[in-house]
Design an enzyme around this catalytic site. Structure first.
Site, mmCIF file in Angstrom:
data_model
loop_
_atom_site.group_PDB
_atom_site.id
_atom_site.type_symbol
_atom_site.label_atom_id
_atom_site.label_comp_id
_atom_site.label_asym_id
_atom_site.label_seq_id
_atom_site.Cartn_x
_atom_site.Cartn_y
_atom_site.Cartn_z
ATOM 1 N N THR A 38 0.310 5.526 -1.334
ATOM 2 C CA THR A 38 0.086 6.405 -0.718
ATOM 3 C C THR A 38 -0.285 8.167 -1.027
ATOM 4 O OG1 THR A 38 2.065 7.062 0.763
ATOM 5 C CG2 THR A 38 0.133 5.648 1.114
ATOM 6 N N SER A 51 4.361 -3.568 4.492
ATOM 7 C CA SER A 51 5.183 -4.096 5.865
ATOM 8 C C SER A 51 5.244 -5.085 6.099
ATOM 9 C CB SER A 51 4.033 -2.971 7.492
ATOM 10 O OG SER A 51 3.493 -4.112 6.718
ATOM 11 N N CYS A 68 -24.353 -17.447 -7.046
ATOM 12 C CA CYS A 68 -24.388 -18.339 -8.294
ATOM 13 C C CYS A 68 -24.016 -17.860 -9.647
ATOM 14 C CB CYS A 68 -25.524 -17.672 -9.382
ATOM 15 S SG CYS A 68 -25.808 -15.987 -9.814
ATOM 16 N N HIS A 70 -3.855 -10.074 -4.317
ATOM 17 C CA HIS A 70 -4.865 -9.999 -3.079
ATOM 18 C C HIS A 70 -6.187 -9.572 -4.053
ATOM 19 C CE1 HIS A 70 -2.442 -8.960 0.490
ATOM 20 N NE2 HIS A 70 -1.942 -9.939 0.054
ATOM 21 N N ALA A 102 1.150 -1.263 0.486
ATOM 22 C CA ALA A 102 0.206 0.272 -0.692
ATOM 23 C C ALA A 102 0.826 1.521 -0.252
ATOM 24 C CB ALA A 102 -1.039 -0.270 1.295
ATOM 25 N N CYS A 153 -29.411 -14.008 -9.741
ATOM 26 C CA CYS A 153 -30.159 -14.041 -7.775
ATOM 27 C C CYS A 153 -30.364 -13.148 -6.875
ATOM 28 C CB CYS A 153 -28.983 -15.573 -7.859
ATOM 29 S SG CYS A 153 -27.959 -15.019 -6.828
ATOM 30 N N ARG A 169 -1.628 0.648 8.171
ATOM 31 C CA ARG A 169 -0.308 0.089 9.072
ATOM 32 C C ARG A 169 0.135 1.306 9.725
ATOM 33 N NH1 ARG A 169 -1.269 -4.982 6.664
ATOM 34 N NH2 ARG A 169 -2.286 -6.481 7.569
HETATM 35 N N1 APR Z 1 6.586 5.858 0.780
HETATM 36 C C1 APR Z 1 7.373 4.780 0.967
HETATM 37 N N2 APR Z 1 7.284 3.702 2.169
HETATM 38 C C2 APR Z 1 5.569 4.145 2.264
HETATM 39 C C3 APR Z 1 5.295 5.597 2.092
HETATM 40 C C4 APR Z 1 6.011 6.426 1.058
HETATM 41 N N3 APR Z 1 4.911 7.156 0.118
HETATM 42 N N4 APR Z 1 3.921 5.235 2.211
HETATM 43 C C5 APR Z 1 4.278 4.752 3.299
HETATM 44 N N5 APR Z 1 4.593 3.827 3.116
HETATM 45 C C6 APR Z 1 4.986 2.572 4.047
HETATM 46 C C7 APR Z 1 3.999 2.476 5.950
HETATM 47 O O1 APR Z 1 5.331 3.067 6.577
HETATM 48 C C8 APR Z 1 3.975 0.840 6.078
HETATM 49 O O2 APR Z 1 5.392 0.595 7.027
HETATM 50 O O3 APR Z 1 4.617 1.487 3.651
HETATM 51 C C9 APR Z 1 3.673 0.573 4.415
HETATM 52 C C10 APR Z 1 2.174 -0.549 3.911
HETATM 53 O O4 APR Z 1 2.632 -1.674 5.074
HETATM 54 P P1 APR Z 1 0.813 -1.271 4.688
HETATM 55 O O5 APR Z 1 -0.311 -0.468 5.677
HETATM 56 O O6 APR Z 1 0.954 -2.719 6.744
HETATM 57 O O7 APR Z 1 0.751 -1.922 3.540
HETATM 58 P P2 APR Z 1 0.638 -3.624 3.172
HETATM 59 O O8 APR Z 1 1.912 -4.459 3.402
HETATM 60 O O9 APR Z 1 0.815 -3.264 1.099
HETATM 61 O O10 APR Z 1 -0.599 -4.252 3.909
HETATM 62 C C11 APR Z 1 -0.281 -6.169 3.646
HETATM 63 O O11 APR Z 1 -2.146 -6.401 4.534
HETATM 64 O O12 APR Z 1 -4.256 -5.465 5.742
HETATM 65 C C12 APR Z 1 -3.893 -6.315 3.950
HETATM 66 O O13 APR Z 1 -4.776 -6.764 2.127
HETATM 67 C C13 APR Z 1 -4.537 -5.416 3.139
HETATM 68 O O14 APR Z 1 -2.708 -5.707 0.682
HETATM 69 C C14 APR Z 1 -3.078 -5.861 2.423
HETATM 70 C C15 APR Z 1 -2.301 -6.261 3.790
#
Ligand code: APR
Length: 248
Positions: free
Chosen positions: A26, A191, A128, A117, A22, A152, A34
């Site tokens: 951002t 993360s 269905c 995912h 994710a 359905c 997280r």
């Molecule tokens: N540049 C670099 N790192 C970033 C940035 C950025 N601009 N913005 C956020 N981050 C870092 C955050 O600090 C965090 O450590 O990206 C990491 C995102 O981690 P998560 O929020 O845990 O997302 P992710 O690892 O994709 O989660 C995995 O968990 O909830 C489920 O299905 C959901 O696919 C997701 C999975």
């Protein structure tokens, strides 16, 4: 300096496979999960993103998803997505494995893409099996809180992996196969806390490959990576693409 070191690592360790989370989206305005401002700080994933929650009260899960789908569809790929697509076209990135459901890698031009995912591309009727493209789902959400199946009447489920749900077998197998052959796995914006994807970097290391990580904040692999860049994915990847002469 950081981008130069990473560009050198990518050039010297081919094939390079990228694993995104994710954090790569951002800077497109999509909150991650997280970090302190992440989605799970406000919503309990067990209540809104798990299979039992969806089965118990699909309308409640859609009340969470409806605004999220609109936001994801209005978001634009950022410099990180564009840089990864350019690096693929220039031959420096073999494939992108993403945990993200937002379609931004595809819209940025990435072609060899593994969505482990699922994505918002379609939604499926759990009763269905009828499948609907996101445009139909959005149209249904114009006049209902939860999209119902035309055939359905059951409430559709987004084709994204909920907690407690198996990942698409072909996608996760391909992700591990790519990681096992990669000489370099570049992790961007994750993360690395959610399994089975959190084991993908282990696959590369076990096969003798190397890791590089671009992530704001810690990951469980920080002590096993050749390079850890704690900064903006868009900034760093933009600089790496420029260093390698890959233009989007
Ligand atoms: N540049 C670099 N790192 C970033 C940035 C950025 N601009 N913005 C956020 N981050 C870092 C955050 O600090 C965090 O450590 O990206 C990491 C995102 O981690 P998560 O929020 O845990 O997302 P992710 O690892 O994709 O989660 C995995 O968990 O909830 C489920 O299905 C959901 O696919 C997701 C999975």
């Amino acid at each position: 300096m950081d981008a130069t070191a990473l560009a050198r690592l990518i050039r010297a360790n081919q094939p390079c496979v990228v694993l995104t989370g994710a954090g790569v989206s951002t800077e497109s305005g999509i909150p991650d999960f997280r970090s302190p401002t992440g989605i799970w700080a406000e919503f309990d994933p067990a209540e809104y993103a798990s299979l039992p929650a969806f089965r118990a009260d699909p309308a409640k899960v859609w009340r969470f998803y409806k605004p999220r789908i609109a936001m994801l569809m209005n978001a634009q790929p950022n410099a990180a997505h564009l840089a990864l697509a350019a690096l693929e076209q220039a031959g420096f990135v073999e494939a992108v494995v993403t945990q993200n459901i937002d379609l931004l890698h595809e819209r940025a031009g990435s072609r060899n893409l593994v969505e482990v995912h699922g994505s918002i591309r379609t939604a499926t009727c759990p009763a269905c099996g009828s499948r609907y493209p996101r445009e139909d789902v959005v149209a249904k959400l114009e006049y209902a809180d939860a999209p119902a199946c035309d055939r359905c009447g059951a409430i559709l489920k987004p084709d994204v992996v909920f907690f407690g749900e198996l990942l698409p077998a072909d996608a996760i197998e391909r992700a591990f196969e790519l990681a096992g052959r990669a000489r370099l796995l570049l992790v961007v914006g994750s993360s690395l806390e959610v399994h089975p994807v959190a084991a993908v970097p282990e696959e590369t290391l076990t096969a003798g490959g190397r890791l590089a990580i671009i992530n704001k904040g810690p990951t469980p692999y920080d002590r096993r990576t050749d390079l850890k860049l704690d900064g903006s994915a868009a900034e760093i990847l933009g600089a790496v693409a420029a260093e390698l002469g890959a233009h989007s």
